[in-house]
Design an enzyme around this catalytic site. Structure first.
Site, PDB file in Angstrom:
ATOM      1  N   ASP A  17     -36.676 -34.566 -10.730  1.00  0.00           N
ATOM      2  CA  ASP A  17     -35.747 -34.710 -12.168  1.00  0.00           C
ATOM      3  C   ASP A  17     -36.949 -34.760 -13.334  1.00  0.00           C
ATOM      4  O   ASP A  17     -38.120 -34.811 -13.027  1.00  0.00           O
ATOM      5  CB  ASP A  17     -34.807 -36.020 -12.057  1.00  0.00           C
ATOM      6  CG  ASP A  17     -34.155 -36.066 -13.546  1.00  0.00           C
ATOM      7  OD1 ASP A  17     -33.648 -35.028 -13.789  1.00  0.00           O
ATOM      8  OD2 ASP A  17     -34.248 -37.150 -13.820  1.00  0.00           O
ATOM      9  N   SER A  18     -36.286 -34.705 -14.577  1.00  0.00           N
ATOM     10  CA  SER A  18     -37.096 -34.904 -15.907  1.00  0.00           C
ATOM     11  C   SER A  18     -37.882 -36.369 -15.776  1.00  0.00           C
ATOM     12  O   SER A  18     -38.966 -36.543 -16.447  1.00  0.00           O
ATOM     13  CB  SER A  18     -36.565 -34.483 -16.925  1.00  0.00           C
ATOM     14  OG  SER A  18     -35.380 -35.619 -17.005  1.00  0.00           O
ATOM     15  N   GLY A  50     -33.109 -31.916 -21.419  1.00  0.00           N
ATOM     16  CA  GLY A  50     -31.804 -31.376 -21.715  1.00  0.00           C
ATOM     17  C   GLY A  50     -31.692 -30.649 -23.025  1.00  0.00           C
ATOM     18  O   GLY A  50     -30.693 -29.881 -23.145  1.00  0.00           O
ATOM     19  N   CYS A  80     -31.237 -33.005 -10.844  1.00  0.00           N
ATOM     20  CA  CYS A  80     -30.918 -33.020 -12.144  1.00  0.00           C
ATOM     21  C   CYS A  80     -29.979 -31.864 -12.521  1.00  0.00           C
ATOM     22  O   CYS A  80     -30.289 -30.814 -12.085  1.00  0.00           O
ATOM     23  CB  CYS A  80     -32.361 -32.430 -12.788  1.00  0.00           C
ATOM     24  SG  CYS A  80     -32.576 -31.986 -14.570  1.00  0.00           S
ATOM     25  N   ASN A  81     -29.090 -32.234 -13.257  1.00  0.00           N
ATOM     26  CA  ASN A  81     -28.061 -31.257 -13.600  1.00  0.00           C
ATOM     27  C   ASN A  81     -28.423 -30.152 -14.530  1.00  0.00           C
ATOM     28  O   ASN A  81     -28.089 -29.036 -14.355  1.00  0.00           O
ATOM     29  CB  ASN A  81     -26.624 -32.000 -14.330  1.00  0.00           C
ATOM     30  CG  ASN A  81     -26.028 -32.729 -13.473  1.00  0.00           C
ATOM     31  OD1 ASN A  81     -25.130 -32.554 -12.968  1.00  0.00           O
ATOM     32  ND2 ASN A  81     -26.324 -34.145 -13.352  1.00  0.00           N
ATOM     33  N   THR A  82     -29.546 -30.608 -15.376  1.00  0.00           N
ATOM     34  CA  THR A  82     -29.896 -29.396 -16.725  1.00  0.00           C
ATOM     35  C   THR A  82     -30.683 -28.413 -15.711  1.00  0.00           C
ATOM     36  O   THR A  82     -30.384 -27.377 -15.971  1.00  0.00           O
ATOM     37  CB  THR A  82     -30.754 -30.426 -17.411  1.00  0.00           C
ATOM     38  OG1 THR A  82     -30.245 -31.548 -18.035  1.00  0.00           O
ATOM     39  CG2 THR A  82     -31.694 -29.381 -18.487  1.00  0.00           C
ATOM     40  N   GLU A 161     -33.959 -43.345 -20.902  1.00  0.00           N
ATOM     41  CA  GLU A 161     -35.597 -43.237 -20.567  1.00  0.00           C
ATOM     42  C   GLU A 161     -36.289 -44.548 -21.392  1.00  0.00           C
ATOM     43  O   GLU A 161     -37.213 -44.821 -20.872  1.00  0.00           O
ATOM     44  CB  GLU A 161     -35.892 -42.071 -21.048  1.00  0.00           C
ATOM     45  CG  GLU A 161     -35.791 -40.665 -20.155  1.00  0.00           C
ATOM     46  CD  GLU A 161     -36.683 -40.774 -18.836  1.00  0.00           C
ATOM     47  OE1 GLU A 161     -37.854 -41.434 -18.874  1.00  0.00           O
ATOM     48  OE2 GLU A 161     -36.004 -40.492 -17.596  1.00  0.00           O
ATOM     49  N   CYS A 193     -25.130 -35.859 -15.639  1.00  0.00           N
ATOM     50  CA  CYS A 193     -26.517 -35.928 -15.759  1.00  0.00           C
ATOM     51  C   CYS A 193     -26.942 -37.228 -14.964  1.00  0.00           C
ATOM     52  O   CYS A 193     -26.339 -38.011 -14.722  1.00  0.00           O
ATOM     53  CB  CYS A 193     -26.689 -36.287 -17.274  1.00  0.00           C
ATOM     54  SG  CYS A 193     -28.273 -36.885 -17.593  1.00  0.00           S
ATOM     55  N   THR A 194     -27.944 -37.050 -13.863  1.00  0.00           N
ATOM     56  CA  THR A 194     -28.327 -37.922 -13.090  1.00  0.00           C
ATOM     57  C   THR A 194     -28.622 -39.279 -13.773  1.00  0.00           C
ATOM     58  O   THR A 194     -29.072 -40.147 -13.208  1.00  0.00           O
ATOM     59  CB  THR A 194     -29.465 -37.526 -11.926  1.00  0.00           C
ATOM     60  OG1 THR A 194     -30.441 -36.874 -12.923  1.00  0.00           O
ATOM     61  CG2 THR A 194     -28.632 -36.380 -11.147  1.00  0.00           C
ATOM     62  N   HIS A 195     -29.167 -39.380 -15.277  1.00  0.00           N
ATOM     63  CA  HIS A 195     -29.306 -40.633 -15.539  1.00  0.00           C
ATOM     64  C   HIS A 195     -28.123 -41.581 -16.046  1.00  0.00           C
ATOM     65  O   HIS A 195     -28.331 -42.504 -15.974  1.00  0.00           O
ATOM     66  CB  HIS A 195     -29.934 -40.053 -17.189  1.00  0.00           C
ATOM     67  CG  HIS A 195     -31.331 -39.847 -17.194  1.00  0.00           C
ATOM     68  ND1 HIS A 195     -31.672 -38.505 -16.673  1.00  0.00           N
ATOM     69  CD2 HIS A 195     -32.529 -40.399 -17.466  1.00  0.00           C
ATOM     70  CE1 HIS A 195     -33.002 -38.472 -16.768  1.00  0.00           C
ATOM     71  NE2 HIS A 195     -33.594 -39.609 -17.397  1.00  0.00           N
TER      72      HIS A 195
HETATM   73  N1  DGL Z   1     -31.361 -36.221 -15.351  1.00  0.00           N
HETATM   74  C1  DGL Z   1     -31.144 -34.801 -16.027  1.00  0.00           C
HETATM   75  C2  DGL Z   1     -29.954 -34.086 -15.865  1.00  0.00           C
HETATM   76  O1  DGL Z   1     -29.189 -34.525 -14.884  1.00  0.00           O
HETATM   77  C3  DGL Z   1     -32.142 -34.375 -17.116  1.00  0.00           C
HETATM   78  C4  DGL Z   1     -31.905 -35.029 -18.362  1.00  0.00           C
HETATM   79  C5  DGL Z   1     -32.977 -34.673 -19.496  1.00  0.00           C
HETATM   80  O2  DGL Z   1     -33.865 -34.907 -19.060  1.00  0.00           O
HETATM   81  O3  DGL Z   1     -32.256 -34.420 -20.487  1.00  0.00           O
HETATM   82  O4  DGL Z   1     -29.594 -33.514 -16.580  1.00  0.00           O
END
Ligand code: DGL
Length: 274
Positions: A17-18, A50, A80-82, A161, A193-195
Site C-alpha cells: 500500500d502507499s 490518492g 490499496c484501492n487506488t 497517516e 480505501c484501505t486506510h
Molecule cells: N490505502 C490506499 C487506498 O486504498 C491509498 C490511499 C492513499 O495513499 O491516498 O486507496
C-alpha cells in the site's frame, strides 16, 4: 495462464500500500492464515497516492510488485484501492504468471452484488479511485440493479497517516462528507480505501448502525485463502515470518504496525527510490 507449478507453499505473501492502510488487510490475512509469511511494503516516501497521477501510481506500484517478486512472493495482494483502480493492468503486466495477484475491489463488488440487489449503496475513496470508476465498471459487469453513489474523500488519508484517527478535525470531516445528499437512503457504504477501516467506528456511528459499512480486509483474506487452497499453496509449516518494509522512515507507521502486530514487527527501511 498461471503456472502454479513454479510456486511453493512456503513462499511468502506480498502485501503493499502507499502507507499504513494496507496493514488493515495484512492483519486480516494474518488472522485468517497465521501460518503464512507476509512481506509488507508501505511506500511512505510517496504516501498518500490518492491524489497523484495514474502514471505516478503505476510507477510506484509496479516497482514495488517487482520488489515483492524478487523476494519470491507466491501471491501479491494490492492492499490499496487506488493502485487496484489505477494500476491493476500495469501490475498484472509485471507479475504475469510469477505469482497470484489480488486486488481489493473485486471481493467487495461480489459481496455487494450478492447482498444489496435493488438498493442504493455509497462508495468513498481517494480522488483516483473515484475518478477511475473502477467500482462502477466492475459492478455493472455483475448487475444493473444497484444504484452506486460515489464520493471522493481526499482529506481522510492525510489525517489518518498523521495519526488523527480519533481527533476532532476528522470527526468534523467525516460528518461533512457523510452528510452529502448523494448518501441519502443508502443501505451500505463501501470503504473504498484501505486506510478507512481505521476510522470505521466513527463512520458506523455517524450512520447510527443503520448502514452496512463494508471494507475489503476480511473479504480479501477469504478469497486469498480459497485461492491458495485450490492451488495447494497453503503453507503447512508452523514457522511464519512477518517482514515490514517502508520506503521512508516513518515513526507513525512503526507505531501503527506495532499496534496491529504486537511483538511481531521487524521494520526495515527499503531504499527502493534511492
Ligand atoms: N490505502 C490506499 C487506498 O486504498 C491509498 C490511499 C492513499 O495513499 O491516498 O486507496
Amino acid at each position: 495462464m498461471l503456472n502454479t507449478n513454479i510456486l511453493k507453499s512456503e513462499q511468502p505473501i506480498g502485501v503493499f500500500d502507499s502507507g499504513i492502510g494496507g496493514l488493515t488487510v495484512a492483519k486480516a490475512i494474518h488472522q485468517q492464515l497465521p501460518q503464512e509469511s507476509i512481506i509488507y511494503f508501505g511506500d511512505t516516501a510517496h504516501s498518500p497516492w490518492g491524489s497523484q497521477s495514474s502514471t505516478a501510481i503505476q510507477h510506484y506500484a509496479t516497482r514495488i510488485s517487482e520488489t515483492l517478486l524478487e523476494q519470491k512472493c507466491k501471491a501479491i495482494v494490492i492492499a490499496c484501492n487506488t493502485a487496484s483502480a489505477a494500476a491493476f493492468a500495469a501490475i498484472q503486466h509485471v507479475v504475469q504468471d510469477h505469482a497470484l495477484l489480488f486486488n481489493v475491489i473485486d471481493p467487495v463488488i461480489t459481496h455487494m452484488a450478492s447482498k444489496h440487489q435493488n438498493k442504493i449503496i455509497g462508495l468513498i475513496g481517494t480522488k483516483q479511485t473515484i475518478k477511475s470508476s473502477a467500482y462502477q465498471d466492475r459492478l455493472s459487469q455483475q448487475t444493473n440493479s444497484i444504484d452506486l453513489r460515489s464520493l471522493a474523500t481526499p482529506l481522510l488519508v492525510p489525517l489518518i497517516e498523521e495519526g488523527f484517527c480519533d481527533e476532532r478535525p476528522i470527526h468534523d470531516i467525516i460528518k461533512h462528507y457523510m452528510s452529502n445528499p448523494c448518501f441519502k437512503d443508502i443501505s451500505a457504504l463501501i470503504l473504498g480505501c484501505t486506510h478507512y477501516p481505521l476510522i470505521k467506528n466513527q463512520i458506523v456511528a455517524f450512520f447510527q448502525n443503520k448502514v452496512e459499512v463494508v471494507d475489503s480486509a476480511q473479504l480479501i483474506a477469504n478469497v486469498l485463502e480459497q485461492e491458495l487452497e485450490v492451488r495447494n499453496l497453503r503453507n503447512k509449516s508452523i514457522t511464519s515470518k512477518m517482514t515490514f518494509y517502508v520506503s521512508h522512515d516513518s515513526e507513525f507507521f512503526n507505531h501503527t504496525a506495532q499496534q496491529f502486530f504486537p511483538g511481531e514487527i521487524k521494520l526495515e527501511t527499503y531504499p527502493l527510490w534511492d
